[in-house]
Design a protein around this motif. Structure first.
Motif, PDB file in Angstrom:
ATOM      1  N   GLU A   1       0.377  -1.155  -0.237  1.00  0.00           N
ATOM      2  CA  GLU A   1       0.421  -0.031   0.044  1.00  0.00           C
ATOM      3  C   GLU A   1       0.772   1.409   0.098  1.00  0.00           C
ATOM      4  OE1 GLU A   1      -2.838  -0.288   3.181  1.00  0.00           O
ATOM      5  OE2 GLU A   1      -3.937  -1.311   2.443  1.00  0.00           O
ATOM      6  N   PRO A   2       0.668   2.512  -0.394  1.00  0.00           N
ATOM      7  CA  PRO A   2       0.995   3.563  -0.809  1.00  0.00           C
ATOM      8  C   PRO A   2       1.552   3.567   0.921  1.00  0.00           C
ATOM      9  CG  PRO A   2      -0.528   3.593  -1.380  1.00  0.00           C
ATOM     10  CD  PRO A   2      -1.202   2.897  -0.849  1.00  0.00           C
ATOM     11  N   GLY A   3       3.055   4.339   0.783  1.00  0.00           N
ATOM     12  CA  GLY A   3       3.700   4.520   1.906  1.00  0.00           C
ATOM     13  C   GLY A   3       3.782   3.948   3.362  1.00  0.00           C
ATOM     14  N   GLU A   4       3.869   2.270   2.613  1.00  0.00           N
ATOM     15  CA  GLU A   4       4.203   1.340   3.273  1.00  0.00           C
ATOM     16  C   GLU A   4       5.113   0.263   2.641  1.00  0.00           C
ATOM     17  OE1 GLU A   4       0.815  -2.086   5.261  1.00  0.00           O
ATOM     18  OE2 GLU A   4       1.646  -1.885   2.800  1.00  0.00           O
ATOM     19  N   GLY A   5       6.420  -0.082   4.059  1.00  0.00           N
ATOM     20  CA  GLY A   5       7.646  -0.544   4.152  1.00  0.00           C
ATOM     21  C   GLY A   5       7.368  -2.197   3.180  1.00  0.00           C
ATOM     22  N   LEU A   6       7.996  -3.346   3.373  1.00  0.00           N
ATOM     23  CA  LEU A   6       8.063  -4.218   2.094  1.00  0.00           C
ATOM     24  C   LEU A   6       7.732  -5.266   3.519  1.00  0.00           C
ATOM     25  CD1 LEU A   6      10.492  -4.960  -0.128  1.00  0.00           C
ATOM     26  CD2 LEU A   6       8.177  -3.446  -0.551  1.00  0.00           C
ATOM     27  N   GLU A   7       8.299  -4.971   4.619  1.00  0.00           N
ATOM     28  CA  GLU A   7       8.174  -5.729   5.730  1.00  0.00           C
ATOM     29  C   GLU A   7       6.519  -5.940   6.534  1.00  0.00           C
ATOM     30  OE1 GLU A   7      12.561  -5.421   5.301  1.00  0.00           O
ATOM     31  OE2 GLU A   7      10.880  -4.260   5.117  1.00  0.00           O
ATOM     32  N   ALA A   8       6.692  -4.407   7.088  1.00  0.00           N
ATOM     33  CA  ALA A   8       5.011  -4.257   7.223  1.00  0.00           C
ATOM     34  C   ALA A   8       4.695  -4.751   6.439  1.00  0.00           C
ATOM     35  CB  ALA A   8       4.620  -2.062   7.589  1.00  0.00           C
ATOM     36  N   ALA A   9       4.145  -5.465   4.701  1.00  0.00           N
ATOM     37  CA  ALA A   9       3.489  -5.385   4.281  1.00  0.00           C
ATOM     38  C   ALA A   9       2.928  -6.386   3.935  1.00  0.00           C
ATOM     39  CB  ALA A   9       3.285  -4.723   3.132  1.00  0.00           C
ATOM     40  N   VAL A  10       4.140  -7.391   4.852  1.00  0.00           N
ATOM     41  CA  VAL A  10       4.296  -9.064   4.647  1.00  0.00           C
ATOM     42  C   VAL A  10       3.003  -9.553   6.078  1.00  0.00           C
ATOM     43  CG1 VAL A  10       5.122 -10.849   5.605  1.00  0.00           C
ATOM     44  CG2 VAL A  10       6.430  -9.151   3.820  1.00  0.00           C
ATOM     45  N   VAL A  11       3.328  -8.197   7.343  1.00  0.00           N
ATOM     46  CA  VAL A  11       2.684  -8.764   8.371  1.00  0.00           C
ATOM     47  C   VAL A  11       0.908  -8.096   7.766  1.00  0.00           C
ATOM     48  CG1 VAL A  11       2.615  -7.420  10.466  1.00  0.00           C
ATOM     49  CG2 VAL A  11       4.525  -8.252   9.731  1.00  0.00           C
ATOM     50  N   ARG A  12       1.474  -7.309   7.875  1.00  0.00           N
ATOM     51  CA  ARG A  12      -0.404  -6.761   7.551  1.00  0.00           C
ATOM     52  C   ARG A  12      -1.289  -8.215   6.156  1.00  0.00           C
ATOM     53  NH1 ARG A  12      -2.859  -4.925   2.967  1.00  0.00           N
ATOM     54  NH2 ARG A  12      -0.545  -4.024   2.057  1.00  0.00           N
ATOM     55  N   GLU A  13      -0.688  -8.307   5.236  1.00  0.00           N
ATOM     56  CA  GLU A  13      -1.204  -9.072   4.379  1.00  0.00           C
ATOM     57  C   GLU A  13      -1.680 -10.356   5.055  1.00  0.00           C
ATOM     58  OE1 GLU A  13      -2.453  -9.031   1.969  1.00  0.00           O
ATOM     59  OE2 GLU A  13      -1.863  -7.359   0.724  1.00  0.00           O
ATOM     60  N   ILE A  14      -0.333 -10.706   5.970  1.00  0.00           N
ATOM     61  CA  ILE A  14      -0.859 -12.654   6.450  1.00  0.00           C
ATOM     62  C   ILE A  14      -1.995 -12.217   7.173  1.00  0.00           C
ATOM     63  CG2 ILE A  14       0.247 -14.179   8.164  1.00  0.00           C
ATOM     64  CD1 ILE A  14       0.916 -14.042   4.665  1.00  0.00           C
ATOM     65  N   GLU A  15      -1.704 -11.306   8.230  1.00  0.00           N
ATOM     66  CA  GLU A  15      -2.699 -11.099   9.310  1.00  0.00           C
ATOM     67  C   GLU A  15      -4.451 -10.866   8.688  1.00  0.00           C
ATOM     68  OE1 GLU A  15      -2.907  -8.201  13.635  1.00  0.00           O
ATOM     69  OE2 GLU A  15      -2.292  -7.296  11.745  1.00  0.00           O
ATOM     70  N   GLU A  16      -3.967  -9.572   7.926  1.00  0.00           N
ATOM     71  CA  GLU A  16      -5.664  -9.707   6.774  1.00  0.00           C
ATOM     72  C   GLU A  16      -6.183 -10.729   6.472  1.00  0.00           C
ATOM     73  OE1 GLU A  16      -4.857  -5.435   5.495  1.00  0.00           O
ATOM     74  OE2 GLU A  16      -5.230  -6.401   3.870  1.00  0.00           O
ATOM     75  N   GLU A  17      -5.648 -11.669   5.696  1.00  0.00           N
ATOM     76  CA  GLU A  17      -5.873 -12.534   4.957  1.00  0.00           C
ATOM     77  C   GLU A  17      -5.678 -14.007   6.200  1.00  0.00           C
ATOM     78  OE1 GLU A  17      -3.530 -13.302   1.672  1.00  0.00           O
ATOM     79  OE2 GLU A  17      -4.332 -11.830   0.533  1.00  0.00           O
ATOM     80  N   ALA A  18      -5.242 -14.295   6.726  1.00  0.00           N
ATOM     81  CA  ALA A  18      -5.130 -15.411   7.720  1.00  0.00           C
ATOM     82  C   ALA A  18      -5.520 -15.260   9.329  1.00  0.00           C
ATOM     83  CB  ALA A  18      -3.773 -15.750   7.752  1.00  0.00           C
ATOM     84  N   GLY A  19      -5.646 -14.008   9.873  1.00  0.00           N
ATOM     85  CA  GLY A  19      -5.586 -13.719  10.983  1.00  0.00           C
ATOM     86  C   GLY A  19      -4.833 -13.974  11.716  1.00  0.00           C
ATOM     87  N   ILE A  20      -3.116 -14.015  11.604  1.00  0.00           N
ATOM     88  CA  ILE A  20      -2.292 -14.553  12.663  1.00  0.00           C
ATOM     89  C   ILE A  20      -1.154 -13.538  12.335  1.00  0.00           C
ATOM     90  CG2 ILE A  20      -2.545 -16.756  12.810  1.00  0.00           C
ATOM     91  CD1 ILE A  20      -0.566 -17.518  10.227  1.00  0.00           C
ATOM     92  N   LEU A  21      -0.104 -13.083  13.069  1.00  0.00           N
ATOM     93  CA  LEU A  21       0.458 -12.164  13.467  1.00  0.00           C
ATOM     94  C   LEU A  21       1.698 -12.991  12.788  1.00  0.00           C
ATOM     95  CD1 LEU A  21      -0.075  -9.897  16.271  1.00  0.00           C
ATOM     96  CD2 LEU A  21      -0.046  -9.897  13.892  1.00  0.00           C
TER      97      LEU A  21
END
Length: 316
Positions: free
Chosen positions: A203-223
């Motif tokens: 997403e705009p203004g987002e680091g790659l590592e942050a995108a990894v954490v966010r996407e997995i939490e959004e799609e799988a509900g885990i950290l």
């Protein structure tokens, strides 16, 4: 883990020769140069050479003087004494070049058979053609734009502004738990029993590592944590770059707590290597041209049996 050379499309052997793009005499020079070779494209399909018994699949590289008028020209670069150009052709011109439809192949099909040199030409060629097709008008004023810089930019005909090809970054993640099982998801757009790694756009203004954490939490509900970059793959369908990562389920999180979001991901399963092997007749996995397959086989430790697991299926 095995370390394949690189994902498909990621090993470029072509010098893109960017300095030549600004040369106003480049196109006439390419037309007159006997070493120039043209990659022909029609409706997203590239022309392959005619196969003879025992020959490897190759691009059909054409001489510019033999060709009808094209709708787009883009300079691709040089290699071993040759210069290469993309030309996009309309229906009548393409038919005059090669009427046999089977010789015109989509990138997904061609990627599975072509070598690194040819893929180094095809991947940017398709990506550039896709971008030009979608950016005929200025996003600021709505005026028409025209190709400049040997096809690597478009100029607005009203405000004179330059527009450059864009690539959409997406993260794709091999998530494991403390038992080294891999988490695979089934996307709502896929056929039943098709599984792949989880992925999503940055997403705009987002680091790659942050995108990894966010996407997995959004799609799988885990950290997840212990996020590590592995490799990238150009993915011109139509204009992405897949950024491959590994991540481990966060300390204290239970693998059983992984729950699909129910919209994009309909099912999630943890697989050990033995379970991947046992399930090969029941599930489809990413096709051999994708970085998802590359990452999965890197974790698996060897190529996954093509007789069983999703040989013909290819998505992200």
């Amino acid at each position: 883990m095995i370390e394949p050379t690189s994902p498909v499309f990621a090993s470029s052997t072509i010098d893109r020769d960017a300095v030549s793009r600004a040369d106003p005499g480049l196109e006439p020079s390419l037309d007159a140069d006997p070493s120039t070779r043209v990659v022909a494209l029609h409706r997203g399909r590239v022309l392959l050479a005619e196969r003879v018994e025992g020959s490897a699949p190759l691009l059909e590289l054409l001489r510019p003087g033999d060709l009808p008028a094209s709708t787009l020209r883009c300079y691709l670069g040089r290699d071993d004494g040759s210069r290469f150009e993309l030309r996009v052709f309309g229906a009548d011109a393409a038919a005059s070049i090669e009427p046999e439809a089977a010789r015109w192949q989509g990138l997904r099909e061609a990627a599975g058979v072509l070598g690194d040199r040819d893929l180094s030409l095809v991947a940017p060629a398709v990506a550039l053609a896709n971008w030009h097709e979608r950016h005929g008008y200025c996003g600021r004023c709505g005026a028409a734009t025209v190709p400049v810089q040997a096809g690597w930019a478009r100029r607005c005909t009203i405000d004179d502004g330059l527009h450059f090809p864009r690539t959409d970054p997406a993260v794709i993640v091999l998530v494991t738990d403390d038992d080294d099982r891999v988490l695979l998801g089934s996307n709502a757009l896929w056929a039943a029993n098709r599984y792949s790694l989880l992925a999503g756009f940055v997403e705009p203004g987002e680091g790659l590592e942050a995108a990894v954490v966010r996407e997995i939490e959004e799609e799988a509900g885990i950290l997840v944590d212990r996020v590590e970059y592995v490799a990238s793959q150009p993915w011109p369908f139509p204009a992405s770059i897949m950024l491959g990562f590994t991540a481990r389920i966060a300390a204290g999180a239970e693998p059983s707590s992984a729950v699909p979001d129910g919209e994009e991901i309909l099912d999630l399963r943890w697989f050990s290597r033995e379970e991947i092997t046992a399930a090969r007749a029941e599930i489809g996995l990413p096709g051999g041209t994708s970085i998802a397959r590359w990452l999965l086989e890197r974790w698996y430790g060897r190529p996954i049996d093509p007789e069983g697991v999703g040989l013909a299926w290819a998505t992200s």
